[in-house]
Write a protein that holds these residues in place. Structure first.
Motif, PDB file in Angstrom:
ATOM      1  N   CYS A  82       1.130  -1.579  -0.023  1.00  0.00           N
ATOM      2  CA  CYS A  82       0.008  -0.155  -0.135  1.00  0.00           C
ATOM      3  C   CYS A  82       0.588   1.540   0.016  1.00  0.00           C
ATOM      4  O   CYS A  82       1.117   2.564  -0.653  1.00  0.00           O
ATOM      5  N   HIS A  86       1.016   3.909  -3.379  1.00  0.00           N
ATOM      6  CA  HIS A  86      -0.014   4.709  -2.374  1.00  0.00           C
ATOM      7  C   HIS A  86      -0.209   6.278  -3.321  1.00  0.00           C
ATOM      8  O   HIS A  86      -1.572   6.524  -3.314  1.00  0.00           O
ATOM      9  N   LEU A 117      -5.121   3.988   2.701  1.00  0.00           N
ATOM     10  CA  LEU A 117      -5.311   5.014   0.729  1.00  0.00           C
ATOM     11  C   LEU A 117      -6.585   5.625  -0.070  1.00  0.00           C
ATOM     12  O   LEU A 117      -5.657   6.744   0.106  1.00  0.00           O
TER      13      LEU A 117
END
Length: 195
Positions: A82, A86, A117
Motif C-alpha cells: 500500500c 499509494h 489509501l
C-alpha cells in the motif's frame, strides 16, 4: 496478448446474447490476464520515474522511500505494498490520486488499508494544506473513525517524510515479489462467488 483463434473467443454481439460456453472462454482468458495484473501495476508505477512535479525527489522515488520506510518499520507486506502504490494515481488523476490507488488495491487488502489509501490525500494535507490556504485539519471530519489513527500514522511515519534525496530506498525489484503475493488472489470481488 493474443487470445487465440476466433473459435477460442466468445461469439456474442451483446451480453444479452451470451452463453455459458462464451463465459467459459472468457474466464479461461481471464486467468493469465489476471495473473499478470501485478506486472501491469508495476509498469504503471514506473511512469512516476522522472516526474518531480516540483518536489525534491521524483514520484517513483517518493513511492520507494515510503515503502522502504514502512518495510524497515516492520509493517506487514500488505501495508508495504500500500505504501508503494499509494500515489500510483498521480499520472491519471492528480486531483483525486488517492482514489486510484485505493481502487486498484481494494480487492486485495484489508478494510483498514483500503481506507488508509482512499483517505491519505486528506490526511497528508495536515502537513501542507495551510501553505495553500486550505484547512490543514480537514482530516478532523473523520475523527472517531476506526481507521483515523492508522491513517494518520501512515502519513506521519511513511508518507510526509519520504522526500529525502539522500535516503537509501530499496529498489523497485525488491518490492516486486511482495506486490505479486499481495495481488495473487482477491479477498473480495463482485466476480467471486459468495462464500
Amino acid at each position: 496478448m493474443p487470445d487465440g483463434s476466433p473459435a477460442d473467443r466468445a461469439q456474442f454481439r451483446a451480453m444479452s446474447e451470451s452463453t455459458q460456453e462464451d463465459w467459459a472462454k472468457i474466464a479461461a482468458c481471464a486467468v493469465p490476464f489476471n495473473r499478470d495484473l501485478p506486472n501491469r501495476v508495476l509498469a504503471h508505477l514506473k511512469l512516476l520515474d522522472g516526474d518531480f512535479g516540483g518536489f525534491s525527489v521524483d514520484r517513483l522515488t517518493h513511492s520507494l522511500q515510503s515503502a522502504t520506510l514502512a518495510h524497515r518499520d516492520g509493517m506487514d507486506e500488505e501495508y508495504v505494498v500500500c505504501a508503494l502504490l499509494h500515489d500510483i494515481g498521480d499520472t491519471l488523476a492528480s486531483t483525486s490520486h488517492a482514489d486510484i490507488g485505493a481502487a486498484i488495491l481494494k480487492p486485495f487488502v484489508s478494510d483498514a488499508n483500503h481506507w488508509m489509501l482512499a483517505q491519505h490525500g486528506i490526511f497528508q494535507g495536515y502537513y501542507f494544506f495551510h501553505h495553500l490556504g486550505l484547512d490543514r485539519d480537514m482530516r478532523e471530519q473523520f475523527r472517531g473513525h476506526p481507521h483515523f489513527e492508522y491513517t494518520a500514522r501512515f502519513c506521519h511515519r511513511h508518507d510526509q517524510n519520504a522526500f529525502d534525496p539522500k535516503y537509501d530506498a530499496m529498489p523497485l525489484e525488491a518490492f516486486k515479489p511482495m506486490v505479486q503475493r499481495v495481488m495473487a488472489r482477491p479477498k473480495r470481488s463482485i466476480y467471486m462467488p459468495a462464500e
